[in-house]
Design a protein around this motif. Sequence first.
Motif, mmCIF file in Angstrom:
data_model
loop_
_atom_site.group_PDB
_atom_site.id
_atom_site.type_symbol
_atom_site.label_atom_id
_atom_site.label_comp_id
_atom_site.label_asym_id
_atom_site.label_seq_id
_atom_site.Cartn_x
_atom_site.Cartn_y
_atom_site.Cartn_z
ATOM 1 N N UNK A 32 0.818 -1.218 0.000
ATOM 2 C CA UNK A 32 0.000 0.000 0.000
ATOM 3 C C UNK A 32 0.849 1.266 0.000
ATOM 4 N N UNK A 33 2.102 1.172 0.468
ATOM 5 C CA UNK A 33 2.988 2.326 0.401
ATOM 6 C C UNK A 33 3.477 2.595 -1.032
ATOM 7 N N UNK A 34 3.411 1.568 -1.885
ATOM 8 C CA UNK A 34 3.859 1.667 -3.283
ATOM 9 C C UNK A 34 5.341 2.041 -3.370
ATOM 10 N N UNK A 35 6.144 1.455 -2.483
ATOM 11 C CA UNK A 35 7.575 1.696 -2.487
ATOM 12 C C UNK A 35 8.307 0.360 -2.508
ATOM 13 N N UNK A 36 9.625 0.422 -2.750
ATOM 14 C CA UNK A 36 10.459 -0.756 -2.584
ATOM 15 C C UNK A 36 10.934 -1.389 -3.873
ATOM 16 N N UNK A 37 11.950 -2.232 -3.738
ATOM 17 C CA UNK A 37 12.554 -2.924 -4.864
ATOM 18 C C UNK A 37 11.856 -4.227 -5.183
ATOM 19 N N UNK A 38 12.452 -5.044 -6.067
ATOM 20 C CA UNK A 38 11.792 -6.261 -6.549
ATOM 21 C C UNK A 38 11.958 -7.451 -5.611
ATOM 22 N N UNK A 39 11.151 -8.465 -5.862
ATOM 23 C CA UNK A 39 11.352 -9.768 -5.235
ATOM 24 C C UNK A 39 12.270 -10.580 -6.142
ATOM 25 N N UNK A 40 13.266 -11.239 -5.581
ATOM 26 C CA UNK A 40 14.141 -12.067 -6.405
ATOM 27 C C UNK A 40 13.328 -13.083 -7.186
ATOM 28 N N UNK A 41 12.349 -13.684 -6.524
ATOM 29 C CA UNK A 41 11.388 -14.575 -7.193
ATOM 30 C C UNK A 41 10.042 -14.384 -6.520
ATOM 31 N N UNK A 42 8.984 -14.263 -7.325
ATOM 32 C CA UNK A 42 7.633 -14.132 -6.806
ATOM 33 C C UNK A 42 6.845 -15.372 -7.211
ATOM 34 N N UNK A 43 6.331 -16.082 -6.228
ATOM 35 C CA UNK A 43 5.605 -17.337 -6.473
ATOM 36 C C UNK A 43 4.150 -17.180 -6.029
ATOM 37 N N UNK A 76 11.731 -2.602 1.528
ATOM 38 C CA UNK A 76 12.884 -1.709 1.409
ATOM 39 C C UNK A 76 13.327 -1.591 -0.051
ATOM 40 N N UNK A 77 14.068 -0.528 -0.334
ATOM 41 C CA UNK A 77 14.371 -0.145 -1.716
ATOM 42 C C UNK A 77 15.295 -1.123 -2.438
ATOM 43 N N UNK A 78 16.067 -1.922 -1.688
ATOM 44 C CA UNK A 78 16.956 -2.881 -2.330
ATOM 45 C C UNK A 78 16.268 -4.164 -2.753
ATOM 46 N N UNK A 79 14.997 -4.315 -2.418
ATOM 47 C CA UNK A 79 14.260 -5.517 -2.805
ATOM 48 C C UNK A 79 14.393 -6.643 -1.799
ATOM 49 N N UNK A 80 13.739 -7.748 -2.125
ATOM 50 C CA UNK A 80 13.644 -8.880 -1.200
ATOM 51 C C UNK A 80 14.355 -10.089 -1.793
ATOM 52 N N UNK A 81 15.465 -10.518 -1.204
ATOM 53 C CA UNK A 81 16.145 -11.714 -1.703
ATOM 54 C C UNK A 81 15.360 -12.974 -1.389
ATOM 55 N N UNK A 82 15.528 -13.996 -2.231
ATOM 56 C CA UNK A 82 14.819 -15.248 -2.021
ATOM 57 C C UNK A 82 13.462 -15.231 -2.702
ATOM 58 N N UNK A 83 12.517 -15.930 -2.098
ATOM 59 C CA UNK A 83 11.189 -16.103 -2.691
ATOM 60 C C UNK A 83 10.140 -15.348 -1.884
ATOM 61 N N UNK A 84 9.351 -14.559 -2.576
ATOM 62 C CA UNK A 84 8.164 -13.954 -1.977
ATOM 63 C C UNK A 84 6.960 -14.759 -2.464
#
Length: 305
Positions: A32-43, A76-84
């Motif tokens: 909902x904040x519409x901020x942040x980096x990518x997920x390394x993998x989104x499942x 966070x702006x650097x994204x999320x490592x691993x799987x979301x």
Amino acid sequence: MSFPDITLQLRDAVPGLRGGLEANAPMAPLSWFRTGGPAQALYSPADEDDLAAFLAGCPGGIPVLVVGLGSNLLVRDGGVPGVVIRLGKPFQEIQADGLRIRAGAGAADVKVARTAAEAGVAGLSFLRGIPGAIGGALRMNGGAYGGETKDVLLSCRGVSRDGTVRTYALADMGFTYRHCGVADDVIFTEALFEGRPGDPAAILAEMNDITQARQASQPVNTRTGGSTFKNPPGGKAWELVDKAGCRGLRMGHAQVSELHTNFLIAHPGATAAEVEGLGEEVRRRVRETSGVELEWEIKRVGLPA
């Protein structure tokens, strides 16, 4: 930024995977904040069996994070490592049976409240005041307007990191204020609630009152999350923030709401670092003025830029 693509490794580890799997998927649209980096993998699992197979086969060294509607999430702006893991449509079904309501973990709290109201089931109206999904309500013993998840939950289902599916009775949940005692690696998939007999019109009127109260007191039409900080024992977080002189405080494009000081707003152009930094400044000022150490209620995930 982007991460190394691990989707091929995951598909090799989990033959027959039916859910969607995407590399370097944008996370900002899921919060909902519409901020942040990518997920390394989104499942996005196809169903509970698909989720269990994925977790059983996913290499143990790869971190896993589950998200729902993103209302209580700061990426966070650097994204999320691993799987979301995002629980989408297969986990959003809601069914009423007598005084019991069965809901998938991805179902919006407000829709569960409305289903209960239309079925004449009282006691679940408080869910109208929680801007999230059932999975989050289970994980945090979500509550609002005089009710909490523990008050109406009979049982729920969850999948552990090794792929084991288990049913949890209310007594197994270890509920306290905004806390669940079930292991953090368990992903809830479904909940069974029980209310009491009620008049649909009266229940809907109660829900309407909650809606009006939220609109009058919270910044519901802005890029914000749920309550930023947990209420300390015997106190109100918003009062401490207000007394610390933080109403309307800005950091870059992030701002403390002037309407309700326990909400942070991400104006267009805001970064997650600005939002989190503002929250930490609020915590510092509250600590200096009142001696209270506010705890984050919003979940902050991922890496800094």
